[in-house]
Write a protein that holds these residues in place. Structure first.
Motif, PDB file in Angstrom:
ATOM      1  N   LYS A 161       0.855  -1.182   0.000  1.00 58.20           N
ATOM      2  CA  LYS A 161       0.000   0.000   0.000  1.00 58.20           C
ATOM      3  C   LYS A 161       0.893   1.234   0.000  1.00 58.20           C
ATOM      4  N   THR A 162       0.517   2.259  -0.778  1.00 59.88           N
ATOM      5  CA  THR A 162       1.283   3.498  -0.786  1.00 59.88           C
ATOM      6  C   THR A 162       0.354   4.692  -0.566  1.00 59.88           C
ATOM      7  N   LEU A 163       0.865   5.669   0.126  1.00 59.82           N
ATOM      8  CA  LEU A 163       0.198   6.953   0.287  1.00 59.82           C
ATOM      9  C   LEU A 163       1.126   8.038  -0.238  1.00 59.82           C
ATOM     10  N   ASP A 164       0.596   8.914  -1.084  1.00 57.63           N
ATOM     11  CA  ASP A 164       1.322  10.094  -1.531  1.00 57.63           C
ATOM     12  C   ASP A 164       0.645  11.300  -0.905  1.00 57.63           C
ATOM     13  N   VAL A 165       1.370  11.973  -0.013  1.00 56.28           N
ATOM     14  CA  VAL A 165       0.830  13.070   0.786  1.00 56.28           C
ATOM     15  C   VAL A 165       1.459  14.368   0.303  1.00 56.28           C
ATOM     16  N   TYR A 166       0.655  15.427   0.186  1.00 62.96           N
ATOM     17  CA  TYR A 166       1.176  16.700  -0.328  1.00 62.96           C
ATOM     18  C   TYR A 166       0.430  17.848   0.334  1.00 62.96           C
ATOM     19  N   TRP A 167       1.122  18.965   0.451  1.00 63.42           N
ATOM     20  CA  TRP A 167       0.506  20.130   1.077  1.00 63.42           C
ATOM     21  C   TRP A 167       1.201  21.413   0.626  1.00 63.42           C
ATOM     22  N   GLY A 168       0.494  22.516   0.803  1.00 64.68           N
ATOM     23  CA  GLY A 168       1.034  23.833   0.496  1.00 64.68           C
ATOM     24  C   GLY A 168       0.217  24.885   1.212  1.00 64.68           C
ATOM     25  N   GLY A 169       0.827  26.040   1.450  1.00 61.20           N
ATOM     26  CA  GLY A 169       0.096  27.087   2.139  1.00 61.20           C
ATOM     27  C   GLY A 169       0.875  28.370   2.213  1.00 61.20           C
ATOM     28  N   VAL A 170       0.206  29.401   2.707  1.00 59.94           N
ATOM     29  CA  VAL A 170       0.817  30.718   2.852  1.00 59.94           C
ATOM     30  C   VAL A 170       0.447  31.288   4.207  1.00 59.94           C
ATOM     31  N   ARG A 171       1.416  31.890   4.877  1.00 62.76           N
ATOM     32  CA  ARG A 171       1.208  32.580   6.156  1.00 62.76           C
ATOM     33  C   ARG A 171       1.496  34.063   5.937  1.00 62.76           C
ATOM     34  N   TYR A 172       0.485  34.900   6.199  1.00 61.06           N
ATOM     35  CA  TYR A 172       0.602  36.331   5.986  1.00 61.06           C
ATOM     36  C   TYR A 172       0.508  37.055   7.324  1.00 61.06           C
ATOM     37  N   THR A 173       1.542  37.783   7.671  1.00 58.43           N
ATOM     38  CA  THR A 173       1.548  38.570   8.901  1.00 58.43           C
ATOM     39  C   THR A 173       0.945  39.931   8.591  1.00 58.43           C
ATOM     40  N   VAL A 174      -0.335  40.092   8.913  1.00 60.72           N
ATOM     41  CA  VAL A 174      -1.061  41.313   8.581  1.00 60.72           C
ATOM     42  C   VAL A 174      -0.478  42.500   9.337  1.00 60.72           C
ATOM     43  N   VAL A 175      -0.324  42.330  10.641  1.00 63.71           N
ATOM     44  CA  VAL A 175       0.390  43.252  11.524  1.00 63.71           C
ATOM     45  C   VAL A 175       1.252  42.375  12.412  1.00 63.71           C
ATOM     46  N   PRO A 176       2.217  42.952  13.141  1.00 63.38           N
ATOM     47  CA  PRO A 176       3.151  42.093  13.879  1.00 63.38           C
ATOM     48  C   PRO A 176       2.504  41.063  14.796  1.00 63.38           C
ATOM     49  N   LYS A 177       1.275  41.319  15.265  1.00 68.65           N
ATOM     50  CA  LYS A 177       0.642  40.379  16.185  1.00 68.65           C
ATOM     51  C   LYS A 177      -0.439  39.512  15.549  1.00 68.65           C
ATOM     52  N   LEU A 178      -0.673  39.659  14.281  1.00 65.73           N
ATOM     53  CA  LEU A 178      -1.767  38.925  13.617  1.00 65.73           C
ATOM     54  C   LEU A 178      -1.267  38.176  12.395  1.00 65.73           C
ATOM     55  N   ASP A 179      -1.457  36.848  12.391  1.00 58.03           N
ATOM     56  CA  ASP A 179      -1.150  36.002  11.230  1.00 58.03           C
ATOM     57  C   ASP A 179      -2.438  35.418  10.671  1.00 58.03           C
ATOM     58  N   ILE A 180      -2.522  35.352   9.349  1.00 56.31           N
ATOM     59  CA  ILE A 180      -3.598  34.638   8.671  1.00 56.31           C
ATOM     60  C   ILE A 180      -2.955  33.554   7.804  1.00 56.31           C
ATOM     61  N   VAL A 181      -3.493  32.340   7.877  1.00 45.69           N
ATOM     62  CA  VAL A 181      -2.912  31.195   7.168  1.00 45.69           C
ATOM     63  C   VAL A 181      -3.978  30.545   6.287  1.00 45.69           C
ATOM     64  N   ALA A 182      -3.638  30.308   5.038  1.00 42.68           N
ATOM     65  CA  ALA A 182      -4.488  29.559   4.115  1.00 42.68           C
ATOM     66  C   ALA A 182      -3.694  28.349   3.637  1.00 42.68           C
ATOM     67  N   SER A 183      -4.317  27.167   3.681  1.00 41.47           N
ATOM     68  CA  SER A 183      -3.579  25.935   3.389  1.00 41.47           C
ATOM     69  C   SER A 183      -4.423  24.931   2.617  1.00 41.47           C
ATOM     70  N   TYR A 184      -3.715  24.062   1.899  1.00 38.63           N
ATOM     71  CA  TYR A 184      -4.325  22.920   1.210  1.00 38.63           C
ATOM     72  C   TYR A 184      -3.536  21.674   1.571  1.00 38.63           C
ATOM     73  N   TYR A 185      -4.255  20.566   1.821  1.00 34.50           N
ATOM     74  CA  TYR A 185      -3.645  19.274   2.127  1.00 34.50           C
ATOM     75  C   TYR A 185      -4.354  18.185   1.329  1.00 34.50           C
ATOM     76  N   GLY A 186      -3.627  17.150   0.965  1.00 34.76           N
ATOM     77  CA  GLY A 186      -4.258  16.032   0.283  1.00 34.76           C
ATOM     78  C   GLY A 186      -3.372  14.801   0.309  1.00 34.76           C
ATOM     79  N   TYR A 187      -3.986  13.660   0.078  1.00 32.50           N
ATOM     80  CA  TYR A 187      -3.194  12.452  -0.141  1.00 32.50           C
ATOM     81  C   TYR A 187      -3.984  11.472  -0.995  1.00 32.50           C
TER      82      TYR A 187
END
Length: 482
Positions: free
Chosen positions: A380-406
């Motif tokens: 059995k094989t699993l191919d796992v992949y992911w990607g995303g971006v982390r945006y620091t809007v202001v020094p104390k606030l991060d917003i993260v958008a991500s995709y995951y799959g296998y």
């Protein structure tokens, strides 16, 4: 990796409904994130600056910890667990049958208490140790994923509460090691330690393995290089060294505490570098006699008296020899406050070279009452992949958008060979997850978060999903770290 009675959904029929739910949740999260921006501007001028050194250190020994609690709604879930580490599975599962709302712990990071020490010896050499206790703050219980399986022994998916396999089995210490460290010669430690692939995912997942917002955090299968129990392992020796703060290498070996044979051993290796905002790491893993546990069926429960095992301590196990390769990367775009992430992992499951006998004692002292050593006549094989971006809007606030799959290959034999439907679990199939979340740090030690992850499963990976094949888990919470 670890059912409503109104009807059955096979995924496509829920497409419009899921899209409407996803769109509504995106709107809600956007409002939350924009509100957090306003809070950030309002709080920046008044928030007290942390002391230069406010750690809880005495004679070289530091007390540290995290308490993370929140509220979560699952569109298609099962009643939350007091024992499973994050209380909910955060992604769609076979027992996902109804909408659930309640308190959940460790949504953003693991709740824990720990002690660590560093004692100079000679030159640049120091002695070191660390111990960590993991707990579920919403229930006041030690983290014990295997107890969540025990609690569901003999139950159908329509009767189950949240449950999953894991590396937490009620141990007093999830992490416990001692060793020596030198800036010149590296760090060597012995004990129960986190595995190298898990180290990489914790650093190079866009959500830093947050269980509520990352597939890699919601399921330990990938950090465990094939088995969620193998995120952390007993009886390991781990070595790490860095050269000029640019190139680093690491190796780990697990002893089986017996004479001869490879059964129960593990080897992992890592090499990576960081330069000009780019970090890249590669990993290799070989784990022999990896264990994946599930609750007992009603039929298995009926057999226990003849076998001499107790229902309160027995589980069903699948044994495999797992091989994994992974590459992960992150790139910080200067001077723009954006960081990009991407990763890929390939996992192969084969029948074990050394069988494990029924009745063997597993993690946490639980009994492997039923054991399958022949689940993978074809690999059995699993191919796992992911990607995303982390945006620091202001020094104390991060917003993260991500995709995951296998994706899973078709590994069945005979009439099940080459199938690509949900008729059998050995058919090829896929799993996908999307997440969007925001984290606002009031101080260095206290932050709040909000977000959601949408997950869907199809074809062979959806075999046995009798109720729903999608889930959305909007979550809010707060975390205190010391």
């Amino acid at each position: 990796m670890s059912n409503q009675k109104q009807g059955i959904s096979n995924g496509p029929e829920l497409g419009q409904r899921a899209r409407r739910e996803l769109g509504s949740l995106q709107s809600i999260l956007l409002v939350t994130a924009l509100s957090a921006v306003g809070i950030a501007h309002a709080q920046t001028a008044t928030a007290p600056a942390p002391a230069a050194d406010d750690s809880l250190t005495w004679h070289g020994i530091t007390l540290y910890g995290t308490v993370d609690v929140g509220l979560q709604y699952e569109s298609h879930g099962a009643p939350f667990s007091d024992y499973y580490t994050p209380a909910s599975t955060n992604i769609v599962q076979r027992d996902s049958r109804e909408s659930i709302f309640g308190a959940t712990g460790s949504n953003f990071s693991q709740s824990k208490f720990g002690l660590r020490g560093l004692e100079p010896i000679a030159g640049d050499w120091s002695g070191m140790f660390a111990v960590e206790t993991w707990f579920n703050p919403q229930a006041g219980e030690l983290s014990n994923s295997l107890k969540s399986l025990i609690a569901n022994n003999g139950l159908t998916p329509g009767e189950q509460t949240t449950n999953n396999d894991g590396a937490s089995a009620g141990q007093v210490f999830q992490i416990a090691y001692v060793g020596v460290s030198s800036k010149t010669f590296g760090t060597l430690t012995f004990g129960r330690q986190q595995m190298l692939v898990a180290d990489g995912i914790n650093a190079l997942d866009p959500n830093l393995a947050a269980p509520a917002f990352s597939l890699l955090g919601a399921s330990g299968t990938y950090a465990g290089a094939g088995s969620t129990e193998d995120k952390r392992m007993d009886s390991t020796v781990k070595y790490r060294i860095s050269f000029a703060d640019t190139v680093h290498v690491a190796a780990l070996y697990k002893f089986n505490n017996s004479n001869g044979g490879a059964g129960g051993t593990a080897v992992q290796a890592n090499i990576g570098f960081q330069y000009a905002g780019l970090a890249v790491d590669g990993y290799y893993s070989q784990i022999n006699n990896a264990v994946s546990l599930t609750s007992l069926s009603a039929a298995q429960i009926a057999e226990l008296p003849n076998l001499g095992f107790s229902e309160s301590n027995s589980l069903s196990a699948t044994i495999s020899d797992n091989t994994a390769y992974a590459v992960m990367a992150a790139y910080k775009i200067a001077p723009v406050p954006v960081k990009l992430y991407a990763g890929y992992e390939h996992i192969q499951y084969a029948n074990p070279a050394t069988d494990v006998a029924a009745g063997a004692t597993g993690l946490g002292g639980y009994t492997l009452a039923f054991v399958n050593n022949a689940a993978y006549l074809n690999e059995k094989t699993l191919d796992v992949y992911w990607g995303g971006v982390r945006y620091t809007v202001v020094p104390k606030l991060d917003i993260v958008a991500s995709y995951y799959g296998y994706r899973q290959n078709a590994y069945g034999t005979g009439s099940e060979s080459g199938c690509s439907t949900n008729a059998h679990s050995v058919c090829s199939g896929s799993f996908e997850a999307y997440s969007l979340d925001a984290d606002y740090r009031f101080t260095r030690r206290f932050d709040v978060y909000a977000g959601f992850m949408y997950s869907s499963v199809s074809d062979g990976l959806a075999s046995g999903y009798l109720y729903f094949t999608t889930n959305i888990n909007p979550t809010i919470g707060a975390r205190y770290m010391f």
